[in-house]
Design a protein around this motif. Structure first.
Motif, PDB file in Angstrom:
ATOM      1  N   THR A 315       0.822  -0.923  -0.272  1.00 39.87           N
ATOM      2  CA  THR A 315       0.335   0.263  -0.532  1.00 39.87           C
ATOM      3  C   THR A 315       0.949   1.272  -0.678  1.00 39.87           C
ATOM      4  OG1 THR A 315      -1.521  -1.484   1.221  1.00 39.87           O
ATOM      5  CG2 THR A 315      -2.010   1.264   1.017  1.00 39.87           C
ATOM      6  N   SER A 389     -10.000   2.656   1.898  1.00 43.78           N
ATOM      7  CA  SER A 389     -10.382   1.556   3.106  1.00 43.78           C
ATOM      8  C   SER A 389      -9.891   0.718   2.583  1.00 43.78           C
ATOM      9  CB  SER A 389     -11.341   1.109   3.824  1.00 43.78           C
ATOM     10  OG  SER A 389     -11.666  -0.081   4.584  1.00 43.78           O
ATOM     11  N   VAL A 390      -8.501  -0.435   2.768  1.00 47.14           N
ATOM     12  CA  VAL A 390      -7.673  -1.322   2.286  1.00 47.14           C
ATOM     13  C   VAL A 390      -7.196  -2.486   3.809  1.00 47.14           C
ATOM     14  CG1 VAL A 390      -5.686   0.048   2.038  1.00 47.14           C
ATOM     15  CG2 VAL A 390      -6.015  -1.976   0.304  1.00 47.14           C
ATOM     16  N   GLY A 391      -6.914  -3.633   2.775  1.00 45.85           N
ATOM     17  CA  GLY A 391      -6.212  -4.348   3.251  1.00 45.85           C
ATOM     18  C   GLY A 391      -6.801  -5.892   4.352  1.00 45.85           C
ATOM     19  N   ASP A 415     -13.881   1.653  -0.725  1.00 46.55           N
ATOM     20  CA  ASP A 415     -13.313   0.098  -0.134  1.00 46.55           C
ATOM     21  C   ASP A 415     -12.871  -0.074  -0.933  1.00 46.55           C
ATOM     22  OD1 ASP A 415     -12.951  -2.333   0.766  1.00 46.55           O
ATOM     23  OD2 ASP A 415     -14.882  -3.306   1.260  1.00 46.55           O
ATOM     24  N   THR A 416     -11.638  -0.079  -1.576  1.00 44.21           N
ATOM     25  CA  THR A 416     -10.279  -0.936  -2.326  1.00 44.21           C
ATOM     26  C   THR A 416      -9.813  -1.914  -2.088  1.00 44.21           C
ATOM     27  OG1 THR A 416      -8.629   0.066  -1.013  1.00 44.21           O
ATOM     28  CG2 THR A 416      -9.955   1.615  -2.621  1.00 44.21           C
ATOM     29  N   ASP A 504      -8.820 -15.627  -2.344  1.00 44.15           N
ATOM     30  CA  ASP A 504      -9.344 -14.657  -1.758  1.00 44.15           C
ATOM     31  C   ASP A 504     -11.375 -15.291  -2.191  1.00 44.15           C
ATOM     32  OD1 ASP A 504      -7.710 -12.918  -0.114  1.00 44.15           O
ATOM     33  OD2 ASP A 504      -8.749 -11.323  -1.363  1.00 44.15           O
ATOM     34  N   ARG A 519      -9.242 -14.958   2.175  1.00 42.16           N
ATOM     35  CA  ARG A 519      -8.638 -15.209   3.062  1.00 42.16           C
ATOM     36  C   ARG A 519      -9.077 -16.889   2.589  1.00 42.16           C
ATOM     37  NH1 ARG A 519      -4.643 -13.921  -0.843  1.00 42.16           N
ATOM     38  NH2 ARG A 519      -3.407 -16.028  -0.475  1.00 42.16           N
ATOM     39  N   GLY A 528      -4.894  -6.376   8.868  1.00 43.23           N
ATOM     40  CA  GLY A 528      -4.432  -6.142   7.061  1.00 43.23           C
ATOM     41  C   GLY A 528      -3.175  -6.917   6.284  1.00 43.23           C
TER      42      GLY A 528
HETATM   43  O1  PRX Z   1      -7.493 -11.182   1.314  1.00 48.14           O
HETATM   44  C1  PRX Z   1      -7.730  -9.426   0.756  1.00 48.14           C
HETATM   45  C2  PRX Z   1      -6.672  -8.719   1.536  1.00 48.14           C
HETATM   46  O2  PRX Z   1      -5.833  -8.423   1.803  1.00 48.14           O
HETATM   47  C3  PRX Z   1      -4.992 -10.010   0.849  1.00 48.14           C
HETATM   48  C4  PRX Z   1      -3.600  -8.863   0.023  1.00 48.14           C
HETATM   49  O3  PRX Z   1      -2.908  -8.309   1.315  1.00 48.14           O
HETATM   50  P1  PRX Z   1      -1.289  -8.271   1.157  1.00 48.14           P
HETATM   51  O4  PRX Z   1      -0.967  -8.378  -0.053  1.00 48.14           O
HETATM   52  O5  PRX Z   1      -0.855  -7.730   2.172  1.00 48.14           O
HETATM   53  O6  PRX Z   1      -1.974  -6.243   0.783  1.00 48.14           O
HETATM   54  C5  PRX Z   1      -2.865  -5.610   1.416  1.00 48.14           C
HETATM   55  C6  PRX Z   1      -2.993  -4.576   0.812  1.00 48.14           C
HETATM   56  C7  PRX Z   1      -3.288  -4.538  -0.914  1.00 48.14           C
HETATM   57  C8  PRX Z   1      -6.304  -9.861  -0.413  1.00 48.14           C
HETATM   58  O7  PRX Z   1      -6.094 -11.027  -0.998  1.00 48.14           O
HETATM   59  N1  PRX Z   1      -7.354  -7.453   1.359  1.00 48.14           N
HETATM   60  C9  PRX Z   1      -6.909  -6.236   0.839  1.00 48.14           C
HETATM   61  N2  PRX Z   1      -8.082  -5.568   0.188  1.00 48.14           N
HETATM   62  C10 PRX Z   1      -9.369  -5.418   0.599  1.00 48.14           C
HETATM   63  C11 PRX Z   1      -9.416  -6.912   1.236  1.00 48.14           C
HETATM   64  N3  PRX Z   1     -10.030  -8.091   1.658  1.00 48.14           N
HETATM   65  C12 PRX Z   1     -11.009  -7.375   1.607  1.00 48.14           C
HETATM   66  N4  PRX Z   1     -11.732  -5.990   1.347  1.00 48.14           N
HETATM   67  C13 PRX Z   1     -10.892  -5.312   0.492  1.00 48.14           C
HETATM   68  N5  PRX Z   1     -10.648  -4.223   0.805  1.00 48.14           N
END
Ligand code: PRX
Length: 653
Positions: A315, A389-391, A415-416, A504, A519, A528
């Motif tokens: 991020t 929002s993210v993660g 929500d991304t 996911d 996941r 996150g």
């Molecule tokens: O499970 C999903 C969750 O975070 C995972 C990716 O993690 P990472 O590679 O550490 O990157 C995080 C930041 C981009 C995804 O496979 N995830 C990420 N964003 C969301 C999410 N789950 C639900 N809603 C989201 N907006």
């Protein structure tokens, strides 16, 4: 699918609130409804031509030979030039690149694009003297100081690929990454600030370097000014090596890079103990992050944009450094934690800098919810226009709280959804265009083609739940796993022929909106952060007194998931509170504090199938304190009963 996502589906079925864009936002938005009608190749072609500056334009948009894609073939460019130099050349050097705020109160710096250019050039010149050139792999292990983006950009300027290792990772995690990438140089700092105390970055780095013989030099930034060991012939101080170096950009021209040259590796957890070095290259990545940043965050020339993530995660790479800087955006960079010295620190930052766009994670939103809205109420947050929002999945209540208490009930919340592997946001609302639903990431970004499939690979259709896949390449997608073609194929491309499997679960509603469910593999999502069960198990088993360990995640209202470990000690030892603390600290030492189990249950046996496989599904049931699923394949059913008993008396962190 695990049982946890099924719960999420139940809850989401109840969510029916919708928020269409306000006219006021829609009329000024960067995204217009017709963006969804554009041909996807035309869109990426146009963004590629216009959003970045080329030394030599590309001649072919993309090449797709599953599972590898190439984008903007034949183009030559430099990421640092795009993020820094071109803004200065265009006369925008006095615009602020970062408002930096240190954790100790009152410590701030304003860094313009011209300052950033001078800092990057001087540092890049110094790196050259240490032998860094095009292709030299560089490790970076720092806190949230301005020199972290400076180091990344200096590498990009020289064409030296970097790997940034999150400052919360341990010495072992650092050396594993340095060795895997074969880094020759490490850039670190004496210590970092965290919640009023310090993180011994250089000390960890020293330990890591003892196990990373390929790293010949270390550059050390002075931050807290504590006494740290400096090894003659290996370590140099940042402030000493930049002394006397030219800051004139012509003294260190931006290296001409091919579109597909490596920009960085970023390591992420998978289902085996070894983190995967995710490969991101130059042009597609830059176009992808800059384009998404522009439309999704609706950034304007006078925006003050704050992504409150750590640069050590993807991020931060995409939406603190490369995307925003490429767009010439003014950003906030904050070094510390949200609750230091008080729980209103973030809101004081928003007020003082007039932040209009805030991007953070559900885990942080839940922490603020827990602390209560009174901390935000102390400050004028009326500058905020957009929240992100993210993660991890954001639960509808957290979404609503965020919009109400931070966004004053008026801001869109985007929500991304995306991943380290995807490089850029892929599923997201476009503010001003998309109707928002609390808890849903809504629509694919224009040009992106996701689907939700069942076990057999059929589209589940509206109302169905299943596995999230991507059917078409996108510019910022990973170009593989460093040195591991097989694992790349196995992890992402073997589940469904020719389709990217994200790992996911997702659900589609009747409007075709996406609801992400977390996941589906043995990877936990703690605050996150992706942490694999096997990594934590390996760290536990590494302790001399542990015979066997099994780890799973359980739902946690604060952190999304919390780590629960089931441990069998050697020699029939039953374990006690001291042993429990010792093991938790051991995991922190091996991986980092984020991977510390929230609780550890000692058990003489782990539930296993007759063939000896640990039944994690049952462990999750025990951890969630719910009725057990099918136990007929268990070798010894009494083991779980015993575990349930132990779990009910376990200590919570
Ligand atoms: O499970 C999903 C969750 O975070 C995972 C990716 O993690 P990472 O590679 O550490 O990157 C995080 C930041 C981009 C995804 O496979 N995830 C990420 N964003 C969301 C999410 N789950 C639900 N809603 C989201 N907006």
């Amino acid at each position: 699918m695990t049982t946890a996502p099924r719960h999420a589906i139940d809850a989401l079925f109840l969510e029916e609130r919708t928020y269409p864009p306000s006219l006021e936002f829609a009329t000024q938005a960067n995204a217009r409804p017709d963006i969804y009608e554009r041909d996807w190749e035309e869109l990426w072609e146009a963004e590629g031509r216009e959003r970045v500056s080329w030394f030599k334009p590309f001649d072919k948009l993309y090449e797709w030979e599953p599972p590898y894609a190439k984008w903007y073939l034949g183009g030559k460019l430099n990421v640092c030039f795009n993020c820094v130099d071109r803004h200065v050349e265009a006369g925008n050097g006095e615009n602020v690149a970062y408002h930096w705020e240190g954790e100790p109160e009152g410590e701030t710096r304003t860094i313009t694009f011209a300052d950033l250019q001078r800092d990057v050039v001087r540092f890049a010149n110094a790196l050259k003297k240490l032998g860094v050139e095009k292709g030299t792999p560089v490790g970076i292990y720092m806190g949230m100081v301005p020199e972290l983006p400076v180091a990344m950009l200096a590498c990009a300027r020289l064409g030296a690929p970097h790997t940034v290792v999150f400052g919360g990772f341990s010495a072992d995690s650092l050396s594993g990454r340095l060795n895997d990438m074969e880094c020759e140089i490490l850039i670190t700092q004496d210590e970092g600030w965290r919640r009023g105390s310090t993180v011994p970055l250089k000390k960890n780095a020293d330990e890591a370097l003892a196990a990373s013989p390929g790293v010949k030099r270390a550059v050390v930034l002075r931050r807290t000014r504590s006494d740290v060991a400096i090894e003659d012939g290996r370590d140099v101080w940042w402030h000493e090596i930049v002394e006397g170096e030219s800051d004139d950009p012509s003294s260190c021209p931006c290296e001409e890079m091919d579109s597909e040259d490596l920009l960085y590796l970023l390591y992420t957890s998978g289902t085996t103990a070894k983190p995967k070095g995710i490969v991101h290259t130059t042009a597609g990545y830059l176009v992808g992050v800059a384009t998404t940043h522009h439309y999704i965050f609706d950034v304007k020339p006078d925006s003050v944009y704050w992504c409150a993530a750590d640069i050590g995660w993807v991020t931060g790479h995409s939406y603190i450094v490369y995307g925003p800087l490429c767009n010439g955006t003014t950003g906030v960079l904050y070094e510390g934690t949200p609750d230091f010295p008080d729980k209103d620190r973030w809101w004081s930052i928003v007020e003082r800098y007039g932040v209009d766009i805030l991007y953070t994670a559900p885990t942080a939103i839940r922490a603020h919810m827990k602390w209560g809205p009174e901390h935000a109420e102390k400050h004028d947050l009326s500058s905020l226009r957009l929240l992100g929002s993210v993660g991890e999945p954001i639960n509808p209540e957290a979404w609503m709280w965020y919009r109400e208490h931070i966004g004053g009930g008026r801001t869109p919340v985007v929500d991304t959804w995306w991943q380290t592997e995807t490089g850029m946001i892929l599923i997201t609302p476009l503010p001003g265009v998309t109707t928002l639903k609390p808890g849903s990431a809504t629509k694919p970004f224009p040009g992106v083609l996701p689907a939700v499939l069942d076990e057999e690979g059929n589209d589940v259709g509206p109302g169905g739940g299943g596995y999230l896949v991507l059917k078409r390449p996108w510019p910022a997608m990973l170009r593989g796993i460093h040195n591991d073609h097989e694992r790349y194929v196995e992890t992402y491309w073997s589940r469904y022929e020719g389709l990217y499997f994200a790992g996911d679960g997702a659900k589609l509603d009747e409007d075709g909106d996406f609801w992400l469910l977390g996941r589906v593999d043995d990877v936990m999502n703690v605050s996150g952060h992706r942490i694999s069960t096997i990594e934590v198990e390996s760290a536990l088993v590494d302790h001399q007194s542990v015979a066997e360990a099994a780890v799973c995640g359980r739902n946690d209202p604060q952190t999304g998931q919390a780590i629960v470990a089931y441990v069998t000690l050697k020699g029939g030892d039953e374990g006690d509170v001291e042993k429990l603390e010792e093991l938790r600290n051991h995991v922190a030492k091996k991986i980092g504090p984020i991977a510390k189990p929230a609780n550890i249950v000692f058990t003489p046996e782990l539930p296993k199938t007759r063939s000896g496989k640990i039944m994690r599904r049952l462990l999750r049931d025990v951890a969630e304190k719910r009725e057990l699923g099918d136990t007929t394949t268990l070798a010894d059913p009494t083991v779980v009963e015993e575990l349930q008993e132990r779990a009910s008396t376990e200590r919570e962190d």
